[in-house]
Design an enzyme around this catalytic site. Structure first.
Site, PDB file in Angstrom:
ATOM      1  N   LYS A 240     -10.895  -1.928  -3.758  1.00 26.49           N
ATOM      2  CA  LYS A 240     -11.692  -0.712  -3.958  1.00 26.49           C
ATOM      3  C   LYS A 240     -10.833   0.414  -4.514  1.00 26.49           C
ATOM      4  O   LYS A 240     -11.312   1.282  -5.221  1.00 26.49           O
ATOM      5  CB  LYS A 240     -12.231  -0.198  -2.616  1.00 26.49           C
ATOM      6  CG  LYS A 240     -13.065  -1.147  -1.851  1.00 26.49           C
ATOM      7  CD  LYS A 240     -13.557  -0.443  -0.582  1.00 26.49           C
ATOM      8  CE  LYS A 240     -13.718  -1.404   0.551  1.00 26.49           C
ATOM      9  NZ  LYS A 240     -12.676  -1.299   1.569  1.00 26.49           N
TER      10      LYS A 240
ATOM     11  N   LYS B  21       0.815  -1.219   0.000  1.00 34.83           N
ATOM     12  CA  LYS B  21       0.000   0.000   0.000  1.00 34.83           C
ATOM     13  C   LYS B  21       0.847   1.267   0.000  1.00 34.83           C
ATOM     14  O   LYS B  21       0.434   2.283  -0.533  1.00 34.83           O
ATOM     15  CB  LYS B  21      -0.970   0.010   1.181  1.00 34.83           C
ATOM     16  CG  LYS B  21      -2.090  -1.004   1.005  1.00 34.83           C
ATOM     17  CD  LYS B  21      -3.337  -0.633   1.756  1.00 34.83           C
ATOM     18  CE  LYS B  21      -4.473  -1.554   1.338  1.00 34.83           C
ATOM     19  NZ  LYS B  21      -5.678  -1.370   2.105  1.00 34.83           N
TER      20      LYS B  21
ATOM     21  N   LYS C 299      -4.976  -8.443  -6.197  1.00 32.88           N
ATOM     22  CA  LYS C 299      -6.298  -8.704  -5.604  1.00 32.88           C
ATOM     23  C   LYS C 299      -7.310  -7.641  -6.045  1.00 32.88           C
ATOM     24  O   LYS C 299      -6.935  -6.498  -6.336  1.00 32.88           O
ATOM     25  CB  LYS C 299      -6.211  -8.808  -4.081  1.00 32.88           C
ATOM     26  CG  LYS C 299      -6.157  -7.514  -3.345  1.00 32.88           C
ATOM     27  CD  LYS C 299      -6.521  -7.725  -1.867  1.00 32.88           C
ATOM     28  CE  LYS C 299      -6.567  -6.380  -1.180  1.00 32.88           C
ATOM     29  NZ  LYS C 299      -7.250  -6.329   0.081  1.00 32.88           N
TER      30      LYS C 299
HETATM   31  N1  AQP Z   1      -9.994  -9.341  -3.253  1.00 34.71           N
HETATM   32  C1  AQP Z   1     -10.392  -9.851  -2.102  1.00 34.71           C
HETATM   33  N2  AQP Z   1     -10.597 -11.177  -1.985  1.00 34.71           N
HETATM   34  C2  AQP Z   1     -11.034 -11.715  -0.805  1.00 34.71           C
HETATM   35  N3  AQP Z   1     -11.275 -10.981   0.291  1.00 34.71           N
HETATM   36  C3  AQP Z   1     -11.089  -9.650   0.207  1.00 34.71           C
HETATM   37  N4  AQP Z   1     -11.238  -8.662   1.087  1.00 34.71           N
HETATM   38  C4  AQP Z   1     -10.914  -7.473   0.519  1.00 34.71           C
HETATM   39  N5  AQP Z   1     -10.547  -7.662  -0.752  1.00 34.71           N
HETATM   40  C5  AQP Z   1     -10.638  -9.004  -0.979  1.00 34.71           C
HETATM   41  C6  AQP Z   1     -11.695  -8.873   2.460  1.00 34.71           C
HETATM   42  O1  AQP Z   1     -12.733  -7.962   2.733  1.00 34.71           O
HETATM   43  C7  AQP Z   1     -12.663  -7.558   4.106  1.00 34.71           C
HETATM   44  C8  AQP Z   1     -12.741  -6.080   4.192  1.00 34.71           C
HETATM   45  O2  AQP Z   1     -11.617  -5.510   3.541  1.00 34.71           O
HETATM   46  P1  AQP Z   1     -11.336  -3.961   3.689  1.00 34.71           P
HETATM   47  O3  AQP Z   1     -12.207  -3.226   2.772  1.00 34.71           O
HETATM   48  O4  AQP Z   1     -11.433  -3.576   5.102  1.00 34.71           O
HETATM   49  O5  AQP Z   1      -9.839  -3.782   3.337  1.00 34.71           O
HETATM   50  P2  AQP Z   1      -8.968  -4.269   2.166  1.00 34.71           P
HETATM   51  O6  AQP Z   1      -8.621  -5.699   2.345  1.00 34.71           O
HETATM   52  O7  AQP Z   1      -7.836  -3.329   2.116  1.00 34.71           O
HETATM   53  O8  AQP Z   1      -9.925  -4.130   0.905  1.00 34.71           O
HETATM   54  P3  AQP Z   1      -9.660  -3.343  -0.401  1.00 34.71           P
HETATM   55  O9  AQP Z   1     -10.806  -3.519  -1.322  1.00 34.71           O
HETATM   56  O10 AQP Z   1      -8.319  -3.693  -0.967  1.00 34.71           O
HETATM   57  O11 AQP Z   1      -9.725  -1.876   0.103  1.00 34.71           O
HETATM   58  P4  AQP Z   1      -8.747  -0.690  -0.177  1.00 34.71           P
HETATM   59  O12 AQP Z   1      -8.581  -0.664  -1.654  1.00 34.71           O
HETATM   60  O13 AQP Z   1      -9.492   0.477   0.380  1.00 34.71           O
HETATM   61  O14 AQP Z   1      -7.506  -1.006   0.559  1.00 34.71           O
HETATM   62  C9  AQP Z   1     -11.361  -8.137   4.672  1.00 34.71           C
HETATM   63  O15 AQP Z   1     -11.659  -9.292   5.424  1.00 34.71           O
HETATM   64  C10 AQP Z   1     -10.587  -8.511   3.449  1.00 34.71           C
HETATM   65  O16 AQP Z   1      -9.757  -9.636   3.707  1.00 34.71           O
END
Ligand code: AQP
Length: 333
Positions: free
Chosen positions: A200, A113, A197
């Site tokens: 968002k 990140k 992965k």
């Molecule tokens: N691609 C993914 N596959 C499986 N699980 C996922 N999670 C997120 N992306 C995937 C799971 O969703 C939960 C909440 O995640 P989060 O939004 O708190 O944070 P993150 O993992 O950082 O998700 P993003 O979409 O990648 O957000 P941004 O882009 O804002 O950093 C967690 O349980 C995560 O494992």
């Protein structure tokens, strides 16, 4: 033995997507039938990267709506936002003093990140895993449903809990939380690049299926999703070097609640345009009702605020009871 208790959170950083749903929300819903659960909109985590205040405010309500639209029931689970229970920040500070620098330096999510220019990343982003440990340990949660991407942070939470118990000689005070990771598909990948992965914060909206996407948008995104020129085969080993193909087949398997082998046997010999039509149908069937529920719930912001308020009151009672003991253990007067 501690009582079984589930804690998990989702960052209000924008539209929730299929990865959040299959990796987290779907298991949140099935767990609330079996255990006591706390589900948190983790807004303190969200601000580790800059958030526009107006957008953050809306995203907190939208994430709450996504929880409810996916099937979480505020009568069964405690649903609240993190910043409204100040114990999260207080315990995070104590755990900052327990966690070792070397442990944080190994966290791969920070490396991903923060990107190339780590000096410009916020301190919050660096110590994010300690706040996550505080979220879980504040309630003495025993089980944490997360996507596979969070496994390393969960292991760190266990190390921190263990070190706190050892340092302060309070055997088993904090339970060592167990990750609950979906068996079949633990990580949904981007539709544009099967090695990254689904996220968002990825620039291209074509990289993900948002829970709010219309049926037409879902079909369009799946049509455009990257694949390769080879047909579908029924040998699982063939997919080791075909990450995009594997991702789409895995999504289909997960939505159909069947093993990947069953899916590849079903579609063996077919081309991807045929498969993509079937996948789109499955996605529309699962995602569209959630999307329309989110839209309906967002029409009544007062109701969403009420859900968070009631959740905060319940969460705060557990948090304060545990914090009272934690303050005593640390030696605060
Ligand atoms: N691609 C993914 N596959 C499986 N699980 C996922 N999670 C997120 N992306 C995937 C799971 O969703 C939960 C909440 O995640 P989060 O939004 O708190 O944070 P993150 O993992 O950082 O998700 P993003 O979409 O990648 O957000 P941004 O882009 O804002 O950093 C967690 O349980 C995560 O494992």
């Amino acid at each position: 033995m501690s009582k079984k208790l589930v804690f998990s959170g989702v960052q209000p950083t924008g539209n929730l997507h299929l990865g959040n749903y299959l990796g987290a929300l779907k298991s949140f819903v099935s767990l609330q039938k079996k255990m006591d659960c706390l589900y948190c909109v983790v807004d303190l985590h969200a601000i580790t990267t800059f958030q526009d205040p107006k957008e953050l405010n809306l995203n907190i309500l939208e994430t709450t709506a996504s929880f409810l639209a996916s099937g979480l029931d505020a009568k069964k689970s405690i649903i609240f936002n993190q910043s409204s229970v100040s114990g999260h920040a207080e315990l995070a500070w104590i755990l900052n003093c327990v966690c070792r620098l070397g442990w944080l330096n190994r966290m791969t999510q920070f490396k991903d990140k923060a990107g190339k220019d780590k000096e410009k990343a916020s301190v919050g982003l660096y110590i994010y895993p300690n706040l996550m440990a505080a979220d879980i340990l504040l309630y003495k949660a025993t089980h944490v449903p997360v996507g596979a991407d969070q496994k390393q942070h969960l292991e760190l939470s266990r190390d921190i809990a263990q070190k706190f118990n050892n340092d302060f000689k309070v055997d088993n005070f904090f339970p060592l939380p167990e990750p609950l990771i979906q068996k079949n598909i633990s990580r949904i990948m981007s539709l544009r690049d099967g090695t990254k992965k689904m996220s968002k914060s990825e620039d291209s909206d074509y990289s993900r299926i948002n829970l709010k996407d219309s049926a037409d948008e879902i079909v369009k995104k799946i049509k455009k999703a990257k694949t390769d020129t080879n047909p579908i085969t029924d040998n699982i080993k063939d997919y080791e070097k075909r990450p995009e193909a594997f991702n789409l087949l895995s999504i289909y398997s997960d939505l159909s609640e069947q093993e990947i082998q069953k899916t590849i046997t079903e579609f063996a010999g077919k081309n991807f345009s045929y498969f993509k039509n079937q996948l789109s149908e499955k996605l529309v069937e699962t995602i569209s009702p959630i999307g329309s529920n989110i839209a309906k719930l967002l029409n009544d912001k007062k109701h969403l605020e009420d859900v968070l308020k009631k959740g905060r009151e319940k969460a705060n009672i557990i948090a304060e009871e545990n914090l009272k003991k934690i303050r005593e253990i640390v030696g605060f007067v």
